[in-house]
Design an enzyme around this catalytic site. Structure first.
Site, PDB file in Angstrom:
ATOM      1  N   GLN A  24      36.531  11.161  14.458  1.00 31.98           N
ATOM      2  CA  GLN A  24      37.072  12.448  13.988  1.00 31.98           C
ATOM      3  C   GLN A  24      37.942  13.138  15.033  1.00 31.98           C
ATOM      4  O   GLN A  24      38.930  13.767  14.697  1.00 31.98           O
ATOM      5  CB  GLN A  24      35.930  13.404  13.599  1.00 31.98           C
ATOM      6  CG  GLN A  24      35.404  13.220  12.201  1.00 31.98           C
ATOM      7  CD  GLN A  24      34.301  14.228  11.869  1.00 31.98           C
ATOM      8  OE1 GLN A  24      34.275  15.342  12.373  1.00 31.98           O
ATOM      9  NE2 GLN A  24      33.388  13.826  11.012  1.00 31.98           N
ATOM     10  N   ASP A  30      35.096  19.467   5.477  1.00 35.11           N
ATOM     11  CA  ASP A  30      35.521  19.906   6.821  1.00 35.11           C
ATOM     12  C   ASP A  30      36.356  18.845   7.539  1.00 35.11           C
ATOM     13  O   ASP A  30      37.159  19.174   8.406  1.00 35.11           O
ATOM     14  CB  ASP A  30      34.316  20.298   7.681  1.00 35.11           C
ATOM     15  CG  ASP A  30      33.455  19.112   8.093  1.00 35.11           C
ATOM     16  OD1 ASP A  30      32.793  18.537   7.221  1.00 35.11           O
ATOM     17  OD2 ASP A  30      33.464  18.751   9.281  1.00 35.11           O
ATOM     18  N   GLN A  31      36.188  17.561   7.149  1.00 34.97           N
ATOM     19  CA  GLN A  31      36.950  16.499   7.820  1.00 34.97           C
ATOM     20  C   GLN A  31      38.431  16.516   7.439  1.00 34.97           C
ATOM     21  O   GLN A  31      39.268  15.972   8.147  1.00 34.97           O
ATOM     22  CB  GLN A  31      36.362  15.125   7.484  1.00 34.97           C
ATOM     23  CG  GLN A  31      34.932  14.938   7.982  1.00 34.97           C
ATOM     24  CD  GLN A  31      34.420  13.533   7.706  1.00 34.97           C
ATOM     25  OE1 GLN A  31      35.009  12.545   8.147  1.00 34.97           O
ATOM     26  NE2 GLN A  31      33.327  13.420   6.963  1.00 34.97           N
ATOM     27  N   HIS A  67      30.582  24.414   8.297  1.00 35.15           N
ATOM     28  CA  HIS A  67      31.428  23.488   9.066  1.00 35.15           C
ATOM     29  C   HIS A  67      32.904  23.656   8.686  1.00 35.15           C
ATOM     30  O   HIS A  67      33.784  23.660   9.544  1.00 35.15           O
ATOM     31  CB  HIS A  67      31.019  22.026   8.793  1.00 35.15           C
ATOM     32  CG  HIS A  67      30.038  21.486   9.785  1.00 35.15           C
ATOM     33  ND1 HIS A  67      28.696  21.412   9.531  1.00 35.15           N
ATOM     34  CD2 HIS A  67      30.214  20.997  11.032  1.00 35.15           C
ATOM     35  CE1 HIS A  67      28.079  20.896  10.585  1.00 35.15           C
ATOM     36  NE2 HIS A  67      28.974  20.633  11.518  1.00 35.15           N
ATOM     37  N   PRO A  82      28.414  11.577   9.531  1.00 35.26           N
ATOM     38  CA  PRO A  82      28.672  10.614   8.442  1.00 35.26           C
ATOM     39  C   PRO A  82      28.258   9.211   8.895  1.00 35.26           C
ATOM     40  O   PRO A  82      28.397   8.876  10.065  1.00 35.26           O
ATOM     41  CB  PRO A  82      30.197  10.675   8.257  1.00 35.26           C
ATOM     42  CG  PRO A  82      30.663  11.879   8.993  1.00 35.26           C
ATOM     43  CD  PRO A  82      29.652  12.162  10.055  1.00 35.26           C
TER      44      PRO A  82
END
Length: 378
Positions: free
Chosen positions: A104, A310-311, A333, A131
């Site tokens: 990430q 949020d990613q 998040h 994740p």
């Protein structure tokens, strides 16, 4: 501001490692010197853990930057980025720290590098509070050997108009880690905006229940069966294909178990639920937990699940143009990622309650006018 150093308070909102990941990636991308104070002030063990430090170090190495305060337990760092270059880089947590969280922080940076990159991430592939690697890239078997089944992160994030290759060399579990994944990607000139607002209807449900090390395959079968029973109560008319797998000994380090279940919709949306086994946790409970998370993600009516929300924020902020994502209730998040993306970039986010015909749906539209970062290294 100390000179032109951007000051980040690492203890507000979500108060964890995500603030560090978003702000260091953006610092690297935008050439902004950074100071982060009160790192992970919201956690039981504040300060840098091995996984956060590895993430900082790979970003430093990617852009030949300068990092001060980079040691375990440190609650303040300063980071001065240089020019992002491609090539081969290694981030090793030497623990079960999540390789997906390392990905990430590094992935947005190498998209704007001068040349292609190969990133080796070492640590936990299937770790708590992160994740699972199968959420990022999922490997299934067909009659011809290996295929990549659709996971969640990869096909969705590639809608921003880039591609990456991720090879799972070895899986690693809590507490030793020992996993390794290799990510290869080429830089882009700019990112395109995305529109993920049409959920569609669920057309397929599939997944993977795994055991590794000393655990018997029966545990995977129990997880899978319990998950199917749980989903069947809500969704009766779809075939649910959950593969049960024993990881080959040469492709896994240590002992672990878990399950991920993905729902695919008519419009190409992918939503998931997952859970990990641990000592003393009943296999049925692991399966049911994953199924319940999936069902909750399907119930709110969003086009993305709660883990993906949020990613996507950093990519939306960097893209050129307006991105729109329909989600369930916006997680802390996600709110945190938006706050720091706005603080560091010229991107502007709005979150509005979505008007739904069906009152049982609880959906929101996350809209972003991206900053349109251009890769000056290319």
């Amino acid at each position: 501001m100390d000179g032109d150093r951007v000051e980040i308070d690492g203890g507000i909102m979500e108060g964890g490692g995500q603030i560090l990941r978003v702000s260091t990636a953006l610092s690297c991308l935008l050439g902004l010197p950074l100071r982060v104070r009160r790192i992970r002030a919201g956690r039981s063990q504040p300060g840098l853990r091995p996984q956060h430090l590895s993430g900082l170090e790979i970003v430093r190495d990617l852009c030949e930057g300068n990092l001060e305060g980079g040691e375990i337990g440190s609650t303040e760092i300063t980071f001065t980025p240089g020019k992002i270059k491609g090539g081969t880089h290694i981030a090793d947590t030497k623990t079960a720290g999540s390789v997906c969280l390392l990905m990430q922080v590094a992935m947005p940076c190498v998209l704007f590098a001068a040349s292609p990159s190969e990133l080796h991430f070492k640590g936990g592939t299937n770790a708590e509070m992160a994740p699972q690697i199968d959420y990022t890239v999922m490997v299934g078997k067909n009659c011809f050997g290996l295929v990549h089944l659709s996971c969640v992160f990869k096909p969705i994030v590639e809608k921003f108009n880039f591609t990456f290759n991720c090879d799972i060399k070895k899986r690693g579990y809590y507490p030793q880690g020992g996993g390794e994944v290799v990510v290869q990607m080429s830089p882009v000139k700019e990112l395109s905006p995305i529109d993920l607002t049409e959920r569609g209807t669920v057309t397929k449900i599939y997944g993977r229940a795994f055991v590794a090390g000393a655990l018997p395959i029966k545990l995977a079968k129990d997880m899978s069966a319990a998950a199917v029973r749980c989903i069947r109560k809500e969704i009766r008319d779809l075939y649910i294909n959950i593969q049960t797998v024993r990881e080959p000994d040469d492709q896994a380090f240590g002992t672990g178990s878990g399950i991920i279940i993905v729902a695919e919709t008519s419009t190409g949306c992918l939503l998931a639920g997952s859970s990990l086994g641990r000592r003393g946790k009943n296999a049925d409970k692991v399966g049911i937990e994953a199924a319940e998370i999936l069902l909750k993600n399907l119930k709110h009516g969003g086009a993305v699940d709660d883990s993906l929300q949020d990613q996507l924020i950093i990519f939306m902020a960097l893209a050129k143009g307006v991105s729109r994502v329909k989600s369930g209730p916006v997680t802390l998040h996600t709110q945190t990622a938006i706050h720091f993306a706005e603080q560091l970039t010229k991107a502007k986010f709005t979150v509005t309650k979505s008007e739904e015909e069906d009152p049982s749906k609880d959906t929101y539209i996350i809209e972003c006018q991206g900053m349109g970062l251009i890769n000056s290294n290319l």
